[in-house]
Design a protein around this motif. Structure first.
Motif, mmCIF file in Angstrom:
data_model
loop_
_atom_site.group_PDB
_atom_site.id
_atom_site.type_symbol
_atom_site.label_atom_id
_atom_site.label_comp_id
_atom_site.label_asym_id
_atom_site.label_seq_id
_atom_site.Cartn_x
_atom_site.Cartn_y
_atom_site.Cartn_z
ATOM 1 N N THR A 94 46.935 -33.147 -33.131
ATOM 2 C CA THR A 94 46.278 -33.855 -34.306
ATOM 3 C C THR A 94 46.338 -33.467 -35.396
ATOM 4 O O THR A 94 46.306 -34.103 -36.660
ATOM 5 N N VAL A 98 47.706 -35.365 -39.041
ATOM 6 C CA VAL A 98 46.820 -35.698 -39.767
ATOM 7 C C VAL A 98 47.673 -35.216 -41.031
ATOM 8 O O VAL A 98 47.817 -36.010 -41.947
ATOM 9 N N ILE A 159 46.822 -43.554 -35.264
ATOM 10 C CA ILE A 159 45.928 -41.649 -36.014
ATOM 11 C C ILE A 159 46.676 -42.766 -37.111
ATOM 12 O O ILE A 159 46.120 -42.361 -38.699
ATOM 13 N N CYS A 163 45.291 -42.629 -40.850
ATOM 14 C CA CYS A 163 46.083 -41.908 -42.223
ATOM 15 C C CYS A 163 46.359 -42.841 -44.116
ATOM 16 O O CYS A 163 46.760 -41.640 -44.730
ATOM 17 N N GLN A 171 42.745 -37.402 -46.996
ATOM 18 C CA GLN A 171 42.921 -36.781 -45.959
ATOM 19 C C GLN A 171 41.431 -36.119 -45.604
ATOM 20 O O GLN A 171 41.569 -36.179 -44.226
ATOM 21 N N ALA A 174 40.403 -39.132 -42.916
ATOM 22 C CA ALA A 174 40.976 -39.496 -42.020
ATOM 23 C C ALA A 174 40.544 -38.630 -41.313
ATOM 24 O O ALA A 174 41.011 -39.030 -39.867
ATOM 25 N N LYS A 175 40.833 -37.673 -41.298
ATOM 26 C CA LYS A 175 40.799 -36.432 -40.205
ATOM 27 C C LYS A 175 39.100 -36.262 -39.296
ATOM 28 O O LYS A 175 39.431 -36.442 -38.270
ATOM 29 N N VAL A 178 39.784 -39.937 -37.271
ATOM 30 C CA VAL A 178 40.728 -39.838 -36.195
ATOM 31 C C VAL A 178 39.854 -38.123 -35.161
ATOM 32 O O VAL A 178 39.453 -38.626 -33.873
#
Length: 191
Positions: A94, A98, A159, A163, A171, A174-175, A178
């Motif tokens: 994942t 991403v 996911i 994102c 980013q 987003a990580k 997630v």
């Protein structure tokens, strides 16, 4: 005669690869709506060469993203083989997914564009990434590391939604989100 045909085919393949590499770089910098002349210039070819290889923008966009989608798909079985647990493999995969989604400027816009020529890109993603993710989820389920009922399609959509970056959400954000999502999917103590 045979040799010259082989030489021409090799040159055509190098030209096509050069156009794809240039398009990938331009898409990252400017999005998928960047002018074709910018792609041609970066590839060192004429605009006609770009259109000869990729008659429509949709053909070019799909070809550029196909390579990255295929790489992400191929990563799943390798991570399952090399990781200490299926959940670790899922987490690493994942992360790569991403990275793919966030760094490929214009991919989300292309998928949401409604352009009938780009439907094949959505289909390509579904036909390759969903089974790759499902293999990871199945492995996690077999070791009872994952809550039941989580499907690959739903997880990938979640996911994807996490994102969507913007001026105050990048980013790294987003990580983190997630990672929270995956932590919520995991069974706390598989034993």
């Amino acid at each position: 005669m045979q040799e010259s045909v082989g030489v021409r085919q090799a040159q055509a393949q190098r030209t096509r690869s050069g156009v794809l590499k240039a398009a990938a770089a331009v898409f990252v910098e400017r999005g998928i709506q960047a002018p074709v002349r910018d792609i041609a210039e970066r590839a060192g070819v004429g605009v006609g060469t770009v259109y000869r290889n990729f008659p429509t923008r949709a053909d070019l966009v799909t070809a550029v993203y196909r390579h990255q989608i295929d790489a992400c798909t191929a990563l799943a079985p390798r991570l399952l083989e090399e990781s200490p647990s299926p959940f670790t493999a899922l987490t690493l995969w994942t992360d790569a997914f991403v990275d793919f989604l966030v760094t490929k400027h214009g991919l989300g816009a292309a998928l949401r564009s409604g352009d009938p020529g780009l439907e094949n890109l959505h289909t390509l993603m579904l036909d390759t990434l969903v089974p790759a993710c499902a293999s990871l989820l199945d492995a996690c389920a077999a070791t009872e590391e994952l809550r039941p009922g989580i499907t690959a399609y739903t997880l990938l959509r979640a996911i994807g939604n996490l994102c969507i970056t913007g001026p105050d959400y990048d980013q790294a954000d987003a990580k983190v989100m997630v990672a929270f999502l995956l932590a919520g999917c995991r069974i706390a103590d598989p034993a």
